[in-house]
Design a protein around this motif. Structure first.
Motif, PDB file in Angstrom:
ATOM      1  N   GLY A 101     -25.441 -31.896 -13.953  1.00 40.38           N
ATOM      2  CA  GLY A 101     -26.254 -30.898 -13.147  1.00 40.38           C
ATOM      3  C   GLY A 101     -27.276 -31.654 -12.127  1.00 40.38           C
ATOM      4  N   VAL A 102     -27.245 -31.169 -10.931  1.00 47.31           N
ATOM      5  CA  VAL A 102     -27.993 -31.993  -9.777  1.00 47.31           C
ATOM      6  C   VAL A 102     -29.046 -30.816  -9.372  1.00 47.31           C
ATOM      7  N   PRO A 103     -30.212 -31.199  -9.367  1.00 46.35           N
ATOM      8  CA  PRO A 103     -31.560 -30.272  -8.856  1.00 46.35           C
ATOM      9  C   PRO A 103     -31.316 -30.014  -7.561  1.00 46.35           C
ATOM     10  N   VAL A 104     -31.749 -28.753  -7.262  1.00 44.83           N
ATOM     11  CA  VAL A 104     -31.388 -28.045  -5.953  1.00 44.83           C
ATOM     12  C   VAL A 104     -32.330 -28.679  -4.914  1.00 44.83           C
ATOM     13  N   GLY A 105     -33.469 -29.198  -5.131  1.00 42.09           N
ATOM     14  CA  GLY A 105     -34.405 -29.829  -4.156  1.00 42.09           C
ATOM     15  C   GLY A 105     -33.503 -31.141  -3.999  1.00 42.09           C
ATOM     16  N   THR A 106     -32.814 -31.924  -4.537  1.00 41.90           N
ATOM     17  CA  THR A 106     -32.322 -33.328  -4.600  1.00 41.90           C
ATOM     18  C   THR A 106     -31.210 -33.072  -3.639  1.00 41.90           C
ATOM     19  N   ILE A 107     -30.353 -32.051  -3.650  1.00 41.89           N
ATOM     20  CA  ILE A 107     -29.413 -31.763  -2.819  1.00 41.89           C
ATOM     21  C   ILE A 107     -29.888 -31.495  -1.494  1.00 41.89           C
ATOM     22  N   LYS A 108     -30.846 -30.423  -1.236  1.00 42.56           N
ATOM     23  CA  LYS A 108     -31.291 -30.196   0.131  1.00 42.56           C
ATOM     24  C   LYS A 108     -32.012 -31.276   0.793  1.00 42.56           C
ATOM     25  N   LYS A 109     -32.723 -32.107   0.147  1.00 38.85           N
ATOM     26  CA  LYS A 109     -33.126 -33.234   0.426  1.00 38.85           C
ATOM     27  C   LYS A 109     -32.147 -34.310   1.192  1.00 38.85           C
ATOM     28  N   HIS A 110     -30.894 -34.633   0.323  1.00 35.20           N
ATOM     29  CA  HIS A 110     -30.041 -35.482   0.792  1.00 35.20           C
ATOM     30  C   HIS A 110     -29.179 -34.853   2.205  1.00 35.20           C
ATOM     31  N   ALA A 111     -29.261 -33.609   2.131  1.00 31.11           N
ATOM     32  CA  ALA A 111     -28.510 -32.794   3.223  1.00 31.11           C
ATOM     33  C   ALA A 111     -29.093 -32.800   4.502  1.00 31.11           C
ATOM     34  N   THR A 112     -30.505 -32.595   4.538  1.00 30.20           N
ATOM     35  CA  THR A 112     -31.210 -31.996   5.451  1.00 30.20           C
ATOM     36  C   THR A 112     -32.730 -32.837   5.731  1.00 30.20           C
ATOM     37  N   LYS A 114     -35.215 -32.363   3.970  1.00 30.21           N
ATOM     38  CA  LYS A 114     -36.307 -31.679   3.295  1.00 30.21           C
ATOM     39  C   LYS A 114     -35.842 -31.034   2.054  1.00 30.21           C
ATOM     40  N   GLY A 115     -36.528 -31.379   0.844  1.00 31.02           N
ATOM     41  CA  GLY A 115     -36.168 -30.482  -0.304  1.00 31.02           C
ATOM     42  C   GLY A 115     -36.259 -29.053  -0.378  1.00 31.02           C
ATOM     43  N   ASN A 116     -37.075 -28.440   0.547  1.00 31.46           N
ATOM     44  CA  ASN A 116     -37.183 -26.996   0.525  1.00 31.46           C
ATOM     45  C   ASN A 116     -36.278 -26.314   1.787  1.00 31.46           C
ATOM     46  N   ALA A 117     -35.308 -27.055   2.275  1.00 28.65           N
ATOM     47  CA  ALA A 117     -34.680 -26.570   3.305  1.00 28.65           C
ATOM     48  C   ALA A 117     -33.890 -24.896   2.945  1.00 28.65           C
ATOM     49  N   GLY A 118     -33.947 -24.080   4.026  1.00 32.54           N
ATOM     50  CA  GLY A 118     -33.371 -23.034   3.950  1.00 32.54           C
ATOM     51  C   GLY A 118     -31.907 -22.817   4.104  1.00 32.54           C
ATOM     52  N   LYS A 119     -31.136 -21.707   3.930  1.00 35.89           N
ATOM     53  CA  LYS A 119     -29.920 -21.406   3.956  1.00 35.89           C
ATOM     54  C   LYS A 119     -29.414 -21.926   5.313  1.00 35.89           C
ATOM     55  N   GLU A 120     -29.874 -21.304   6.062  1.00 34.64           N
ATOM     56  CA  GLU A 120     -29.558 -21.714   7.715  1.00 34.64           C
ATOM     57  C   GLU A 120     -29.406 -23.271   7.836  1.00 34.64           C
ATOM     58  N   ASP A 121     -30.197 -23.971   7.342  1.00 35.75           N
ATOM     59  CA  ASP A 121     -30.456 -25.577   7.497  1.00 35.75           C
ATOM     60  C   ASP A 121     -29.027 -26.218   6.634  1.00 35.75           C
ATOM     61  N   MET A 122     -29.065 -25.628   5.559  1.00 36.00           N
ATOM     62  CA  MET A 122     -27.839 -26.167   4.942  1.00 36.00           C
ATOM     63  C   MET A 122     -26.677 -25.832   5.507  1.00 36.00           C
ATOM     64  N   ILE A 123     -26.218 -24.574   6.083  1.00 32.77           N
ATOM     65  CA  ILE A 123     -25.179 -24.211   6.689  1.00 32.77           C
ATOM     66  C   ILE A 123     -25.061 -25.144   8.088  1.00 32.77           C
ATOM     67  N   ALA A 124     -26.209 -25.527   8.827  1.00 31.77           N
ATOM     68  CA  ALA A 124     -26.290 -26.300   9.772  1.00 31.77           C
ATOM     69  C   ALA A 124     -25.997 -27.919   9.507  1.00 31.77           C
ATOM     70  N   SER A 125     -26.342 -28.142   8.404  1.00 28.36           N
ATOM     71  CA  SER A 125     -25.778 -29.519   7.751  1.00 28.36           C
ATOM     72  C   SER A 125     -24.673 -29.684   7.628  1.00 28.36           C
ATOM     73  N   ALA A 126     -23.979 -28.615   6.846  1.00 23.27           N
ATOM     74  CA  ALA A 126     -22.505 -28.673   6.732  1.00 23.27           C
ATOM     75  C   ALA A 126     -21.542 -28.589   8.024  1.00 23.27           C
ATOM     76  N   GLN A 127     -22.174 -28.115   9.006  1.00 24.37           N
ATOM     77  CA  GLN A 127     -21.646 -27.766  10.447  1.00 24.37           C
ATOM     78  C   GLN A 127     -21.377 -29.316  10.697  1.00 24.37           C
ATOM     79  N   ALA A 128     -22.793 -29.778  10.835  1.00 21.60           N
ATOM     80  CA  ALA A 128     -22.893 -31.064  11.535  1.00 21.60           C
ATOM     81  C   ALA A 128     -21.737 -32.174  10.857  1.00 21.60           C
ATOM     82  N   ARG A 129     -21.329 -32.106   9.786  1.00 22.89           N
ATOM     83  CA  ARG A 129     -20.425 -32.811   8.946  1.00 22.89           C
ATOM     84  C   ARG A 129     -19.079 -32.568   9.458  1.00 22.89           C
ATOM     85  N   GLY A 130     -18.824 -31.534  10.235  1.00 21.64           N
ATOM     86  CA  GLY A 130     -17.436 -30.996  10.468  1.00 21.64           C
ATOM     87  C   GLY A 130     -16.723 -29.996   9.722  1.00 21.64           C
TER      88      GLY A 130
END
Length: 157
Positions: A101-112, A114-130
């Motif tokens: 298990g990996v904490p939510v904040g750790t995943i968000k921090k790596h992707a964006t 920010k450890g408290n990134a919102g849903k839109e930020d996470m979607i944008a991060s995935a889109q930026a990776r293609g």
């Protein structure tokens, strides 16, 4: 590292991302919402069957990682998450597949960043990776598979 990683954002709508040994990523979002005349446990049986299907459609799964949630918006969400996590960990033990298990904040921090990134930020991060995630669940799983791959890959000298 040449390993197959399955990353999951557990829930009634489970986001998933599978990185094969070749580094290719496939992903999606799978609903386990109970049907009208099904008992509450059917979602967990369907989830377990789905895990087995995923494993059989690949050359195997070497590692399973999942988003580790410590706080839920409601009791129902907490119960569902606990049920999915129980099924997942038992399935991994049965198939002798390591899991983490990996904490939510750790995943968000790596992707964006920010450890408290919102849903839109996470979607944008995935889109930026293609990628083109269907929802935030899939985006979270994509972020998790990238984080896990980065942790597994030795630093180049």
């Amino acid at each position: 590292m040449n390993m197959t990683i399955l990353a999951l954002d557990l829930g009634t709508t489970t986001g998933w991302a599978l990185m094969g040994a070749d580094g290719q990523i496939t992903s999606g979002s799978q609903s386990f919402k109970p049907q009208r005349f099904e008992g509450g446990g059917m979602r967990f049986l369907k989830f377990k069957r789905w895990l087995t299907d995923v494993k059989q459609c690949t050359t195997g799964v070497d590692l399973v990682v999942f988003e580790e949630v410590r706080r839920h918006a409601g009791v129902d969400a907490a119960h569902a998450y606990g049920g999915f996590m129980g099924q997942l960990t038992a399935w991994c033990e049965h198939h002798q597949i390591p899991y983490e298990g990996v904490p939510v904040g750790t995943i968000k921090k790596h992707a964006t960043g920010k450890g408290n990134a919102g849903k839109e930020d996470m979607i944008a991060s995935a889109q930026a990776r293609g990628h083109n995630p269907a929802d935030d669940n899939e985006a979270d799983a994509i972020a998790l598979v990238y984080l896990t791959h980065a942790r597994q890959t030795p630093e180049e000298v």
